[in-house]
Design an enzyme around this catalytic site. Structure first.
Site, PDB file in Angstrom:
ATOM      1  N   HIS A 128       0.731  -1.308   0.042  1.00 39.48           N
ATOM      2  CA  HIS A 128      -0.176  -0.005   0.055  1.00 39.48           C
ATOM      3  C   HIS A 128       0.721   1.226   0.245  1.00 39.48           C
ATOM      4  CE1 HIS A 128      -0.037   0.007   4.547  1.00 39.48           C
ATOM      5  NE2 HIS A 128      -0.135   1.195   4.543  1.00 39.48           N
TER       6      HIS A 128
ATOM      7  N   SER B 213       4.095   2.251   8.257  1.00 38.24           N
ATOM      8  CA  SER B 213       3.849   1.263   7.234  1.00 38.24           C
ATOM      9  C   SER B 213       4.841   0.869   6.565  1.00 38.24           C
ATOM     10  CB  SER B 213       2.654   1.818   6.269  1.00 38.24           C
ATOM     11  OG  SER B 213       1.490   1.876   6.961  1.00 38.24           O
TER      12      SER B 213
ATOM     13  N   ASP C 228       1.160  -7.772   2.216  1.00 37.37           N
ATOM     14  CA  ASP C 228       1.358  -6.315   2.141  1.00 37.37           C
ATOM     15  C   ASP C 228       2.772  -5.894   1.779  1.00 37.37           C
ATOM     16  OD1 ASP C 228       0.862  -3.317   1.849  1.00 37.37           O
ATOM     17  OD2 ASP C 228      -0.462  -3.196   3.414  1.00 37.37           O
TER      18      ASP C 228
HETATM   19  N1  ARG Z   1      -4.803   0.628   7.487  1.00 35.15           N
HETATM   20  C1  ARG Z   1      -3.407   0.449   6.590  1.00 35.15           C
HETATM   21  C2  ARG Z   1      -2.413   1.619   7.086  1.00 35.15           C
HETATM   22  O1  ARG Z   1      -3.002   2.642   7.374  1.00 35.15           O
HETATM   23  C3  ARG Z   1      -3.508   0.641   5.019  1.00 35.15           C
HETATM   24  C4  ARG Z   1      -3.887  -0.456   4.637  1.00 35.15           C
HETATM   25  C5  ARG Z   1      -4.232  -0.112   3.017  1.00 35.15           C
HETATM   26  N2  ARG Z   1      -5.312  -0.984   2.594  1.00 35.15           N
HETATM   27  C6  ARG Z   1      -6.620  -0.463   2.028  1.00 35.15           C
HETATM   28  N3  ARG Z   1      -7.383  -1.543   2.181  1.00 35.15           N
HETATM   29  N4  ARG Z   1      -6.896   0.726   2.065  1.00 35.15           N
HETATM   30  O2  ARG Z   1      -1.117   1.399   7.152  1.00 35.15           O
END
Ligand code: ARG
Length: 738
Positions: free
Chosen positions: A105, A673, A240
């Site tokens: 992501h 992330s 991811d």
């Molecule tokens: N919740 C994750 C983060 O903020 C991002 C995941 C991205 N995936 C999504 N389905 N939007 O690091």
């Protein structure tokens, strides 16, 4: 304190006086140790340079290296393997040849812009087994931390008793001075950041590399497996990750993209461990957490729950629905808007979860208790703080009437690309009105043309127009009437008054998008000259955008600024007081997009009474969730086949399972992330990529029962790289430890 000090004390038995002095020292030292030991291991985003303070506890939990192994300016250390990726994520060096690991992501925007409907790397995945096959990512950069330094005295002296805007002006000035002094030959980026809400300032010196190329990405079916349904949730099966390579000139220094650049050789890269982890094992995360609000007051919680969060969620609900409707019909638009959609959806769900957990965990009450305790302390210690909470209350009261307008302005009104383009004319308008010299005006015109070209390229007209109609309708219905821009009555409802509000705004949008010259190349080029510019200012979308913009800027923005300036002073006083109150104890500063370290352990949890969540998931769960044809849970035949045959190669655990993800109690937030999760030996065991639902209030209050970091296991990534993508040469490049 260490063992040798202890032995000195006990081998000096013959002199009572010395003994007493030593005993006193021992006592003081022991008290020091007790006080210096943080209450909680898991909570805290610590500054790597100061990690010596936490060291004993880290060792107790399982860290086998030294503090110097983590942060050093004299030798290579872990910090040299960690980068700030693209400004909003973290990544780590995993080979001596500049190979970079981050989340899928985090690379999403780059992967999707390199994709076309015919050549869709987002959908099919990508791997470059030779350097020639790698893909340049214009605009992407990574930042290495060279060193940091406490510059509090100098900055505070410069800021003095400045208030409001002057604080930032003076901070900018002192930053410029420090840049001059520390950026010989323009080799570095020098930044100064506030910690503890202006109670401390650190200077950070970075090296920025701008030639970064895509090396590998899993198909989106794995990289975003579970989509928005699974996002922010455990148990998870998302793979991811994505991989890039950093390039440098022949001296290993940053260089603009060039075919002649060579792979960057980092001072340190992380070895990859395929041994896996058990519940309770040490885990450490280094990275660039963006923002937390751990010292937010009860007033702030009230505002989040009742005003801020529900407004953002409501606007985003609509934005997402409008985007989705067009994306589902047009594959090219689906790709074009994939990245925007994902990021809007990410924080849409975030704010839903935050509100839910703030209420469930009764965070407002918790904050009130903390504030009561602070008041008791400050009564004795520092009378100047006695108005702190009434002042907070007043600041929030001044903010409350304008929160909606503020959010609708930036999130709603500002979201259509045509509106963004129209707003871009205001800089030029100012230049022309102030009779700036012709050269400046020509330059501004050129930049407007460039902005226009890129906005139009990234836009789908139908989607943008639908968004324009929907956002304006919401603005009209939700922002207090008294604050409306005049154009609603003087133009919108005058022209289009029949058929109800929805129709009015649809008709208005249709009128704007067909009439405007901004979307017509020929018409725009005619008007985009200094002579004709006044006509461009008469364009219907420009007059509309200026009307809404002026209304906000002339009448309301000051209220938000006043609140911000006041908050800065109050937060500084509150956190300054807390630092004083907690003297001798460790207190970590809120995240501020600078490098931090969090240590803890792999840890399972109980989301609610009677329910237990294991600390890891496996490929079996991937198959349980697999739903053919579904947008979020489908998998390519090849992947299903590999899992069904249990073709896990060297990546299975001793039970024959392919571990997919695991959780730890490390303290992270957005910006982390892609961060490396590191075991006690300094080896890479996975990439952090998410937080969990039961602790969505974690950016405001860390609840150790529930707060977990979700990690994609190193072995899952290596399996996908090897078996799904066929990227064996990349594995060979890494330092793998079995
Ligand atoms: N919740 C994750 C983060 O903020 C991002 C995941 C991205 N995936 C999504 N389905 N939007 O690091």
């Amino acid at each position: 304190m260490n063992n040798s000090t202890l032995s000195i004390i006990f081998v000096s038995p013959d002199c009572d006086r010395i003994k007493i002095i030593f005993m006193k020292r021992l006592l003081i030292a022991l008290i020091g140790v007790i006080l210096l030991t943080p209450a909680k291991a898991d909570e805290g985003m610590w500054i790597p340079m100061l990690i010596g303070q936490n060291f004993q506890q880290m060792q107790k939990l399982g860290w086998q290296g030294t503090a110097e192994d983590i942060y050093s300016v004299n030798k290579s250390s872990l910090k040299d393997a960690i980068v700030h990726f693209g400004g909003g994520c973290t990544a780590e060096m995993i080979s001596a040849d500049g190979l970079l690991m981050t989340n899928h992501h985090c690379g999403y925007g780059n992967i999707s812009s390199l994709s076309t409907v015919e050549n869709n790397y987002l959908m099919n995945g990508f791997v470059a087994n030779t350097k020639d096959a790698e893909l340049a990512c214009p605009g992407l950069s990574v930042k290495f931390l060279v060193r940091m330094e406490d510059v509090t005295k100098r900055v505070r002296k410069k800021i003095g008793d400045a208030y409001g805007k002057d604080v930032s002006t003076r901070l900018r000035e002192v930053t410029k001075e420090l840049q001059k002094e520390n950026n010989k030959n323009d080799a570095y980026k020098v930044d100064v950041r506030s910690y503890y809400a202006g109670n401390k300032y650190y200077m950070l010196i970075y090296e920025v590399y701008t030639d970064v190329r895509l090396v590998a990405a899993p198909p989106e079916s794995l990289g975003k497996f579970g989509g928005d349904t699974d996002n922010w949730m455990w148990p998870r099966h998302t793979c991811d990750f994505s991989m890039f390579r950093v390039y440098s000139d022949n001296n290993n220094r940053p260089a603009k993209y060039s075919k002649n650049n060579r792979p960057y050789h980092p001072k340190h890269h992380l070895p990859v461990s395929l041994k896996g982890v058990e519940d309770g094992d040490f885990s450490m995360i280094m990275g660039y957490p963006g923002r937390t609000n751990r010292y937010l007051t009860s007033h702030g919680i009230e505002s989040s729950i009742n005003d801020y969060n529900p407004t953002i969620v409501k606007i985003r609900d609509k934005r997402l629905a409008v985007m989705r409707e067009v994306m589902d019909r047009k594959p090219a638009v689906d790709l074009k808007y994939a990245s925007t959609y994902a990021s809007v959806a990410n924080y849409w769900k975030y704010f839903i979860g935050q509100t839910e957990q703030l209420k469930r965990l009764k965070i407002e009450d918790q904050k009130i208790n903390e504030e009561e305790e602070f008041k008791r302390w400050s009564k004795k210690e520092a009378r100047y703080l006695k108005n702190l909470f009434p002042d907070y209350s007043a600041a929030y009261a001044g903010y409350k009437p304008y929160v909606k307008h503020y959010l609708y302005f930036y999130e709603g009104f500002g979201s259509p690309k045509l509106t963004q383009l129209a707003l871009r004319t205001s800089g030029l308008k100012k230049l022309i009105e102030s009779k700036a010299d012709a050269g400046k005006i020509t330059k501004a015109l050129e930049s407007l043309k460039k902005t226009r070209a890129s906005l139009i390229e990234s836009m789908d007209l139908e989607l943008d127009q639908n968004l324009f109609a929907a956002m304006n309708q919401m603005f009209y219905e939700d922002v207090p009437r008294a604050q409306h821009p005049s154009i609603f009555s003087s133009e919108v409802f005058k022209r289009f008054s029949t058929g109800g509000t929805e129709k009015t705004f649809k008709d208005y949008a249709n009128y704007i998008y067909t009439k405007t010259a901004l979307l017509d190349d020929e018409a725009f080029d005619k008007l985009a000259t200094p002579e004709k510019f006044n006509e461009l200012l008469e364009d219907p979308v420009v007059t509309y955008a200026m009307n809404v913009n002026d209304n906000w800027r002339k009448n309301y923005i000051e209220n938000i600024r006043d609140y911000r300036y006041e908050r800065f002073e109050l937060d500084r006083a509150y956190q300054g007081g807390l630092l004083e109150k907690n003297q001798g104890k460790l207190m970590y500063p809120d995240a501020n997009s600078t490098m931090r370290l969090s240590y803890g352990t792999v840890k399972s949890y109980q989301p609610k009474d009677g329910v237990s969540f294991s600390h890891y998931t496996t490929a079996d769960g991937l198959m349980e969730k697999y739903k053919p044809g579904d947008k979020e849970f489908d998998l390519q035949a090849k992947i299903v086949d590999l899992v069904r045959r249990r073709d896990f190669g060297d990546y299975a655990n001793e039970k024959g399972e392919l571990v997919t993800c695991f959780i730890s109690n490390n303290d992270i937030t957005g910006g982390n992330s892609g961060s490396p999760v590191i075991n006690g030996k300094g080896e890479w065991i996975g990439a952090a990529f998410d937080g969990n639902w039961e602790a969505m209030s974690g950016d405001i209050a860390f609840d150790k029962r529930f707060k977990r970091t979700i990690v994609v296991d190193a072995r899952y990534i290596m399996w996908v790289l090897d078996k799904v993508l066929g990227g064996r040469p990349l594995l060979d490049e890494m330092t793998i430890r079995n």
